[in-house]
Design an enzyme around this catalytic site. Structure first.
Site, PDB file in Angstrom:
ATOM      1  N   SER B 148     -63.355 -37.061   0.472  1.00  0.00           N
ATOM      2  CA  SER B 148     -63.309 -36.038  -0.701  1.00  0.00           C
ATOM      3  C   SER B 148     -61.929 -36.133  -1.242  1.00  0.00           C
ATOM      4  O   SER B 148     -61.120 -36.804  -0.506  1.00  0.00           O
ATOM      5  CB  SER B 148     -63.340 -34.669  -0.007  1.00  0.00           C
ATOM      6  OG  SER B 148     -62.858 -33.675  -0.905  1.00  0.00           O
ATOM      7  N   TYR B 161     -59.861 -29.051   6.430  1.00  0.00           N
ATOM      8  CA  TYR B 161     -61.064 -29.796   5.633  1.00  0.00           C
ATOM      9  C   TYR B 161     -60.294 -31.097   5.022  1.00  0.00           C
ATOM     10  O   TYR B 161     -60.940 -32.222   5.403  1.00  0.00           O
ATOM     11  CB  TYR B 161     -61.610 -29.166   4.725  1.00  0.00           C
ATOM     12  CG  TYR B 161     -62.609 -29.989   3.726  1.00  0.00           C
ATOM     13  CD1 TYR B 161     -63.782 -30.209   4.424  1.00  0.00           C
ATOM     14  CD2 TYR B 161     -62.365 -30.343   2.642  1.00  0.00           C
ATOM     15  CE1 TYR B 161     -64.756 -30.827   3.575  1.00  0.00           C
ATOM     16  CE2 TYR B 161     -63.324 -31.117   2.056  1.00  0.00           C
ATOM     17  CZ  TYR B 161     -64.640 -31.354   2.606  1.00  0.00           C
ATOM     18  OH  TYR B 161     -65.677 -32.118   1.827  1.00  0.00           O
TER      19      TYR B 161
END
Ligand SMILES: Cc1cc2nc3c(=O)[nH]c(=O)nc-3n(C[C@H](O)[C@H](O)[C@H](O)COP(=O)(O)OP(=O)(O)OC[C@H]3O[C@@H](n4cnc5c(N)ncnc54)[C@H](O)[C@@H]3O)c2cc1C
Lengths: 449, 255
Positions: B148, B161
């Site tokens: 990501s 995250y």
């Protein structure tokens, strides 16, 4: 920074969801349904009611629920099964007709019925029991739904077909999303050997010529007319009658290219005044220089001329547009159409696209379906609050006098008494409604006032 | 992408971990259209079956599935061996599973934090170790992994995250450095925000990437044997800037 990872199941948000007319606009919570099991699971403690929606290609408020919960079905778009022998395609309800075409055309199959845009969902096409240019040969979309699954807010699942739960089948086709969530459906596709349409365009002057052409074309699969609603006198009700059949000459069945044009901004209010519309209408009429034009055309421009520019509805500016579509049964079809066209021309309110067509006799399976044998005319007006709504009401009342009715998918303004007169079966239909589901349209047309 | 549903060459054999995620599903549709053979792994049996039926209908030459919780690293060797067996080989391994997790909860409770790190970092490392060794042995194969842009720099709104993805990206960089010379390709995919069903009908929705075009970029990056893919590509310069904001300024920002 927006969250870069919001690709998984997202939680609900408060946001406007626009219908195609961009009028009215209401805030609502958007709840995406990704999986068939998401309904009713995700709605367990919802208040204010809910409504399944597809691509929001209805013009008015059948796909809106003020301050309620919109269950957005477009991510529930999987194919389930395809039988290349019979052409039966089973798919989840959020799949769009565009996605079905991308799948089916290379395999030699086509939609049995197609509206003027391919950006509608299977579920939306069923819930409005949409019609196309082949209504006189194929009936409505619902005529080609072999079966569907209906899930209710109490968690019950029902397979509905003409023989299984036939009353729910009939209530759900044209059921405006109120009978439950359609999770999947089986659609009967039709074989084709080419992307091409053998097309013919013929100029006409007046409703009599339109009716003559309609009679001559009863064996042609697709017919539709564009009519100039701005001209009076000698040019009154002039138009172009367009007819076509799928070409029977074998040809390359490649999928369609992706559209690239997006209407870039909201047009200012003055862009669509009566003058520009009548210029457009004159240009369109004379684009067809000859009385009769014969051509071989790809199916895209034939069926979806407007899809080339995504979001063209922005052309109407911030206030949006109002659609008006009636069907008047044959008994009064001609006089009614002439009277309404006169009323529109007299009002000076511009209509860009007026589409005229004769519906055929094939009965619709839906209890609340709009089409019936007769003439249908679809118009749109940019919204000018002081003028558009009074004209709309005059036209709606005239429709009623001529024994006709209006199309809920295209409506934002009919009154409760009008709706109840157009659809006297509405109370019977209401028995099949899911208690959780409602729409701004339904609230509007069933209120007792 | 070919224009016919089936290509004539032998179908590619593709293992997909986390096959019910939105991006993975969209990617698989392109491969199915090309006639690939697919082995799909996901946690939820019902969703997995729906995805498998869709891909089969769209033209995949072969579809097999396994329901598994990929957090359970003990199962990985058996699961992967079974997948490779079922596919009779493997040309591409595509890792697309992961969780966003609850940042606020993770700030309070280490167990939540550890869970995010386990699912997004530890479990992929276990899978990648097996897969990389399998590919190295054959001197062939592509391993494509969804990381990501959030891994490029930690920020307060989702640094758990983000750090799990930062670890994953660093691991992939090292792995690529090791196996490239063995004929194995490693692709690190860094997606930005993607349009979902929820945002699709909102007035300003065209600012987000739609999942189909993200999937197309991924398929093409795999075909071109790229190393790192920012998708949509605009995120590459954006993240370049974000990475280069001095920390003394960055720490004051609300990102
Ligand atoms: C340019 C253009 C041309 C058009 N041409 C035609 C035409 O020629 N003929 C015609 O008939 N119509 C036509 N329409 C109207 C359009 O076909 C219908 O409004 C269609 O129903 C829109 O589908 P949708 O997916 O956008 O559904 P929406 O507009 O989002 O919803 C329509 C209805 O379907 C219900 N619904 C949606 N999904 C489900 C589900 N899964 N389960 C239960 N209910 C559901 C909703 O509650 C709502 O009542 C046209 C529209 C446009 C914009």
């Amino acid at each position: 920074m927006p969250d870069p990872t919001a690709t998984e199941e997202a939680s609900q948000v408060q946001a406007p969801f626009e219908s195609w007319g961009r009028y009215p606009t209401y805030g609502a919570k958007l709840l995406p349904l990704h999986w068939q099991s998401d309904f009713p699971a995700l709605t367990a403690d919802l208040h204010n009611g809910a409504l399944p929606v597809g691509m929001g290609r209805s013009y008015g408020d059948v796909c809106l629920l003020k301050d309620g919960n919109l269950l957005v079905t477009t991510a529930m778009n999987r194919l389930i099964n395809f039988d290349a022998e019979t052409g039966l395609l089973t798919a989840e309800a959020g799949v769009t007709l565009a996605q079905i075409l991308d799948f089916a055309v290379p395999r030699g199959f086509f939609l049995p019925v197609s509206p003027g845009t391919k950006y509608v969902t299977l579920g939306g096409a069923i819930a409005n029991d949409i019609h196309g240019k082949n209504h006189h040969t194929a009936g409505t979309f619902g005529c080609h739904i072999a079966q569907l699954e209906l899930v209710r807010s109490d968690g019950s699942h029902m397979i509905c077909s003409p023989t299984e739960n036939p009353e729910f089948y009939s209530a759900t086709i044209g059921g405006l999303g109120l009978t439950g969530v359609i999770t999947w459906a089986t659609l009967r596709l039709k074989p084709i050997v080419s992307r091409k349409i053998d097309y013919e365009g013929i100029q006409f002057h007046g409703i009599d010529e339109f009716l003559d052409l309609t009679n001559q074309a009863h064996d042609v699969e697709y017919t539709v007319s564009w009519v100039d609603v701005t001209s009076t006198g000698r040019n009154f009700a002039r138009g172009v009658f367009m007819q076509g059949d799928h070409s029977t000459k074998k040809d390359d069945l490649k999928p369609s290219p992706k559209p690239k044009l997006v209407f870039p901004f909201e047009a200012p209010g003055f862009a669509l005044n009566a003058l520009s519309v009548s210029l457009f209408n004159t240009a369109f009429f004379h684009k067809q220089i000859h009385k009769r034009v014969v051509a071989v055309q790809d199916y895209e421009p034939f069926f979806y001329p407007l899809d080339k520019v995504l979001r063209w509805n922005r052309m109407y500016g911030k206030r949006g547009l109002l659609q008006f579509q009636y069907v008047i049964p044959w008994e009064h079809a001609k006089e009614g159409t002439i009277a309404i066209l006169h009323e529109v021309a007299k009002s000076g309110l511009a209509s860009f696209l007026a589409v005229l067509k004769a519906f055929g006799d094939a009965p619709s399976p839906g209890m609340m379906s709009f089409p019936k044998p007769g003439i249908t005319l679809a118009l749109d007006f940019p919204i000018k609050p002081d003028k558009s709504f009074p004209l709309f009401q005059r036209l709606a009342d005239m429709t009623l006098e001529f024994g006709g009715r209006l199309y809920p998918a295209k409506d934002a303004a009919m009154t409760a008494p009008q709706f109840q007169a157009f659809y006297p079966q509405w109370q019977h239909f209401a028995q099949y409604r899911d208690p959780l589901l409602t729409s701004s349209f339904w609230e509007r047309v069933t209120q007792n006032s | 992408m070919s224009t016919t549903p089936h290509t004539t060459t032998t179908p590619r054999k593709i293992l997909v971990l986390g096959a019910t995620s939105g991006i993975a599903e969209a990617t698989c549709r392109i491969w199915a259209f090309q006639g690939a053979s697919l082995f799909l792994v996901a946690r939820n049996a019902e969703k997995l079956a729906a995805v498998a039926a869709d891909l089969k209908t769209r033209g995949a030459s072969y579809v097999d599935t396994a329901v598994a919780d990929l957090d359970d690293t003990d199962q990985h060797p058996a699961l992967l061996a079974h997948a490779v067996n079922s596919l009779t080989g493997m040309d591409i391994a595509y890792l697309a599973h992961g969780i966003l997790g609850d940042q606020i909860e993770a700030e309070r409770d280490f167990n939540t934090a550890a869970q995010i790190l386990h699912t997004n970092f530890v479990a992929p490392v276990s899978l990648l170790t097996w897969l990389a060794n399998f590919c190295v042995q054959r001197r062939a194969g592509t391993i494509a992994v969804i990381s990501s842009v959030a891994g490029d720099r930690g920020r307060k709104s989702n640094y758990l995250y983000g750090s799990s993805k930062a670890g994953l990206s660093a691991f992939l960089g090292g792995l690529r450095n090791r196996v490239d010379r063995e004929g194995v390709t490693v692709l690190t995919i860094k997606p930005g925000p993607v349009k979902t069903a929820m945002t699709a009908n909102m007035p300003k929705s065209e600012k987000f990437a739609d999942v189909e075009s993200v999937a197309e970029s991924i398929v093409s990056a795999i075909d071109k044997r790229k190393d790192i893919l920012y998708v949509p590509f605009q995120w590459q310069p954006i993240m370049f800037i974000i990475r280069n904001i001095p920390e003394r300024i960055f720490k004051k920002l609300n990102l």
